[in-house]
Design an enzyme around this catalytic site. Sequence first.
Site, PDB file in Angstrom:
ATOM      1  N   PHE A   1      52.602  21.490  47.543  1.00  0.00           N
ATOM      2  CA  PHE A   1      53.975  21.239  47.103  1.00  0.00           C
ATOM      3  C   PHE A   1      54.896  22.298  47.684  1.00  0.00           C
ATOM      4  O   PHE A   1      54.466  23.412  48.011  1.00  0.00           O
ATOM      5  CB  PHE A   1      54.077  21.179  45.576  1.00  0.00           C
TER       6      PHE A   1
ATOM      7  N   GLU B   1      62.467  28.057  50.398  1.00  0.00           N
ATOM      8  CA  GLU B   1      63.030  27.994  51.740  1.00  0.00           C
ATOM      9  C   GLU B   1      63.230  29.419  52.255  1.00  0.00           C
ATOM     10  O   GLU B   1      63.207  30.372  51.467  1.00  0.00           O
ATOM     11  CB  GLU B   1      64.351  27.213  51.732  1.00  0.00           C
TER      12      GLU B   1
ATOM     13  N   GLY C   1      64.318  32.456  48.080  1.00  0.00           N
ATOM     14  CA  GLY C   1      63.737  33.290  47.041  1.00  0.00           C
ATOM     15  C   GLY C   1      63.540  32.515  45.757  1.00  0.00           C
ATOM     16  O   GLY C   1      63.055  31.386  45.771  1.00  0.00           O
TER      17      GLY C   1
ATOM     18  N   THR D   1      51.364  26.833  50.397  1.00  0.00           N
ATOM     19  CA  THR D   1      49.918  27.014  50.331  1.00  0.00           C
ATOM     20  C   THR D   1      49.265  25.675  50.649  1.00  0.00           C
ATOM     21  O   THR D   1      49.656  24.645  50.099  1.00  0.00           O
ATOM     22  CB  THR D   1      49.487  27.493  48.942  1.00  0.00           C
TER      23      THR D   1
ATOM     24  N   ILE E   1      38.176  54.418  40.770  1.00  0.00           N
ATOM     25  CA  ILE E   1      36.789  54.738  40.396  1.00  0.00           C
ATOM     26  C   ILE E   1      35.905  54.817  41.632  1.00  0.00           C
ATOM     27  O   ILE E   1      34.999  55.654  41.723  1.00  0.00           O
ATOM     28  CB  ILE E   1      36.255  53.702  39.391  1.00  0.00           C
ATOM     29  N   HIS E   2      36.169  53.951  42.607  1.00  0.00           N
ATOM     30  CA  HIS E   2      35.374  53.946  43.836  1.00  0.00           C
ATOM     31  C   HIS E   2      35.669  55.154  44.728  1.00  0.00           C
ATOM     32  O   HIS E   2      34.915  55.409  45.683  1.00  0.00           O
ATOM     33  CB  HIS E   2      35.630  52.665  44.632  1.00  0.00           C
TER      34      HIS E   2
ATOM     35  N   GLU F   1      54.488  31.797  42.057  1.00  0.00           N
ATOM     36  CA  GLU F   1      55.001  30.985  40.942  1.00  0.00           C
ATOM     37  C   GLU F   1      56.060  31.730  40.135  1.00  0.00           C
ATOM     38  O   GLU F   1      56.179  31.568  38.924  1.00  0.00           O
ATOM     39  CB  GLU F   1      53.863  30.541  40.007  1.00  0.00           C
TER      40      GLU F   1
ATOM     41  N   THR G   1      58.494  35.612  40.371  1.00  0.00           N
ATOM     42  CA  THR G   1      58.281  37.052  40.253  1.00  0.00           C
ATOM     43  C   THR G   1      58.264  37.498  38.785  1.00  0.00           C
ATOM     44  O   THR G   1      58.641  36.742  37.883  1.00  0.00           O
ATOM     45  CB  THR G   1      59.398  37.810  40.982  1.00  0.00           C
TER      46      THR G   1
ATOM     47  N   GLU H   1      60.271  39.511  37.488  1.00  0.00           N
ATOM     48  CA  GLU H   1      61.654  39.504  36.997  1.00  0.00           C
ATOM     49  C   GLU H   1      62.066  38.108  36.521  1.00  0.00           C
ATOM     50  O   GLU H   1      62.753  37.962  35.500  1.00  0.00           O
ATOM     51  CB  GLU H   1      62.595  39.986  38.107  1.00  0.00           C
TER      52      GLU H   1
END
Length: 401
Positions: free
Chosen positions: A127, A131, A135, A162, A353-354, A379, A381, A383
């Site tokens: 879908f 553009e 935004g 996507t 941790i790594h 999907e 931001t 904000e």
Amino acid sequence: MARLAQTAGLTDIQQEILSTVRDFVDKEIIPVATELEHRDEYPQQIVDGLKELGLFGLMIPEEYGGLGESLLTYALCVEEIARGWMSVSGIINTHFIVAYMLKQHGTQEQKDHFLPKMALGEIRGAFSMSEPGLGSDVSAITSKAVKDGDEYVLNGQKMWLTNGGTSNLVAVLVRSDEGHPEGTAPHKSMTTFLVEKEAGFGEVRPGLTIPGKIDKMGYKGVDTTELIMDGLRIPADRVLGGATGRGFYQMMDGVEVGRVNVAARGCGVAQRAFELGVSYAQQRHTFGKPIAQHQAIQFKLAEMATKVEAAHAMMVNAARKKDSGERNDLEAGMAKYLASEYCKEVVEDAFRIHGGYGFSKEYEIERLYREAPMLLIGEGTAEIQKMIIGRRLLEEYKFQG
């Protein structure tokens, strides 16, 4: 290994589906995900396996050949798949948003034509709202459809699709001023078109071009593309729902499903990051003992696990609210916001941790560290989510003076 984020109240069928998906993730996705991601290679073998499991028809009603499962079941499956490789969850997410929009808003002819093949994975959906200069301001869409006899002519450029290349059906949101007088609110003059095309890149049908894959920091494997319409002719019976002017509401309904999906992805990636962090902390020794026995690391693990649990609970609540038929934009916005922010934090803690090894491409956490930021913008931001949450709270808690 004991697992966080268990879900109470699942049926035997839901538990069986999740167990099957979890086994598939452990055996078919996790062992190859990092190698495929580094090569930015589309996971065709994994996708074929998902087809065999029937996951492309998970939420499609049984009358159209699907499994007829709930959004909750779907979200929990997405959580498991994202735990293995987030890009794979993206491949099925856009497909399901389009299938959901068809189920909820399509004409009977559109449902009969598309949904059975979508359930089998033969038709794969994508879908398109965004553009290049748009935004989050969907009302500023400039792509346009003009009526010409029994067809519409579409022109404009869309961005961030996507599955733009691998899909063969795209739900495209454009302006359509026909029937809507000048001065009509922008969101009331938008229409969703069901655009069928060939999979691939270049000119995939007359008037429609998919230029190629956008090179991304993370979220690799799945193709993200532009879509260029130049005199693209679409028959009137491919207007979603059969009437113009409803596209904005149809897309927003689909995006609520998408936000639950993004929350589920955040939960899955955070779970995997915790698993990697807690495992490495018990193997790595400093000052004569595993670093997991150092209080500083235990505090970090405790915070990580709590965030995983909290995000999962909010995601489940948002899915169940949508399944009940109630409005869930508040719950979906909260779940998406919290899960994506917590995912980023849990991944970063696992990375810390790594130590130096987290910076090496030999370790899986390096991939997760590049993937997590996409959830902060996908999907909508953070904000935008906070705007939605704030407005809905003011509706619910309106001051009586």
